[in-house]
Design a protein around this motif. Sequence first.
Motif, PDB file in Angstrom:
ATOM      1  N   LYS A   1      37.260  34.806  15.593  1.00 63.48           N
ATOM      2  CA  LYS A   1      36.513  33.560  15.755  1.00 63.48           C
ATOM      3  C   LYS A   1      36.319  33.168  17.360  1.00 63.48           C
ATOM      4  O   LYS A   1      37.046  33.538  18.304  1.00 63.48           O
ATOM      5  CB  LYS A   1      37.548  32.308  15.564  1.00 63.48           C
ATOM      6  N   ASP A   2      35.073  32.693  17.670  1.00 67.93           N
ATOM      7  CA  ASP A   2      34.658  32.434  19.097  1.00 67.93           C
ATOM      8  C   ASP A   2      35.582  31.177  19.546  1.00 67.93           C
ATOM      9  O   ASP A   2      36.057  30.377  18.594  1.00 67.93           O
ATOM     10  CB  ASP A   2      33.287  31.754  19.111  1.00 67.93           C
ATOM     11  N   THR A   3      35.933  31.607  20.913  1.00 67.12           N
ATOM     12  CA  THR A   3      36.662  30.399  21.564  1.00 67.12           C
ATOM     13  C   THR A   3      35.843  29.831  22.629  1.00 67.12           C
ATOM     14  O   THR A   3      35.123  30.493  23.145  1.00 67.12           O
ATOM     15  CB  THR A   3      38.117  31.046  22.147  1.00 67.12           C
ATOM     16  N   PHE A   4      36.426  28.601  22.836  1.00 71.03           N
ATOM     17  CA  PHE A   4      35.584  27.849  24.005  1.00 71.03           C
ATOM     18  C   PHE A   4      36.713  27.137  24.630  1.00 71.03           C
ATOM     19  O   PHE A   4      37.769  26.810  24.273  1.00 71.03           O
ATOM     20  CB  PHE A   4      34.552  26.911  23.260  1.00 71.03           C
ATOM     21  N   LYS A   5      36.443  26.902  26.077  1.00 70.93           N
ATOM     22  CA  LYS A   5      37.086  26.015  26.886  1.00 70.93           C
ATOM     23  C   LYS A   5      36.271  24.947  27.546  1.00 70.93           C
ATOM     24  O   LYS A   5      35.255  25.396  28.065  1.00 70.93           O
ATOM     25  CB  LYS A   5      37.791  27.014  27.853  1.00 70.93           C
ATOM     26  N   LYS A   6      36.845  23.634  27.542  1.00 68.14           N
ATOM     27  CA  LYS A   6      35.992  22.724  28.294  1.00 68.14           C
ATOM     28  C   LYS A   6      36.728  22.390  29.727  1.00 68.14           C
ATOM     29  O   LYS A   6      37.721  22.198  29.622  1.00 68.14           O
ATOM     30  CB  LYS A   6      35.981  21.392  27.600  1.00 68.14           C
ATOM     31  N   LYS A   7      35.919  22.249  30.754  1.00 66.11           N
ATOM     32  CA  LYS A   7      36.578  21.933  32.022  1.00 66.11           C
ATOM     33  C   LYS A   7      35.894  20.332  32.125  1.00 66.11           C
ATOM     34  O   LYS A   7      34.881  20.281  32.012  1.00 66.11           O
ATOM     35  CB  LYS A   7      36.140  22.829  33.048  1.00 66.11           C
ATOM     36  N   THR A   8      37.064  19.521  32.514  1.00 65.56           N
ATOM     37  CA  THR A   8      36.599  18.126  32.709  1.00 65.56           C
ATOM     38  C   THR A   8      36.643  17.690  34.350  1.00 65.56           C
ATOM     39  O   THR A   8      37.548  17.978  34.865  1.00 65.56           O
ATOM     40  CB  THR A   8      37.237  17.183  31.901  1.00 65.56           C
TER      41      THR A   8
END
Length: 73
Positions: free
Chosen positions: A22-29
């Motif tokens: 599965k594709d994985t994502f990360k958010k930086k805020t």
Amino acid sequence: MTDIQQSRLVIEFYTGMNSAGKDTFKKKTFPNISSYCEDEALAGAASALISLQQHHMMTIIRSNEYMLENTDS
């Protein structure tokens, strides 16, 4: 419209695939963005931050929060 209570920049990156494929994502805020900052200037700052990252950028989001109702009387 009422004044912006808080504004933040959110950048989402594609980080690869997990062991299940599965594709994985990360958010930086990045919080505490000035409400006076224009969208074009914020996009330029986001581009500079993206160039420092190792992962591919997917989305750039500006999130503004507004107070809809004030319970103080």
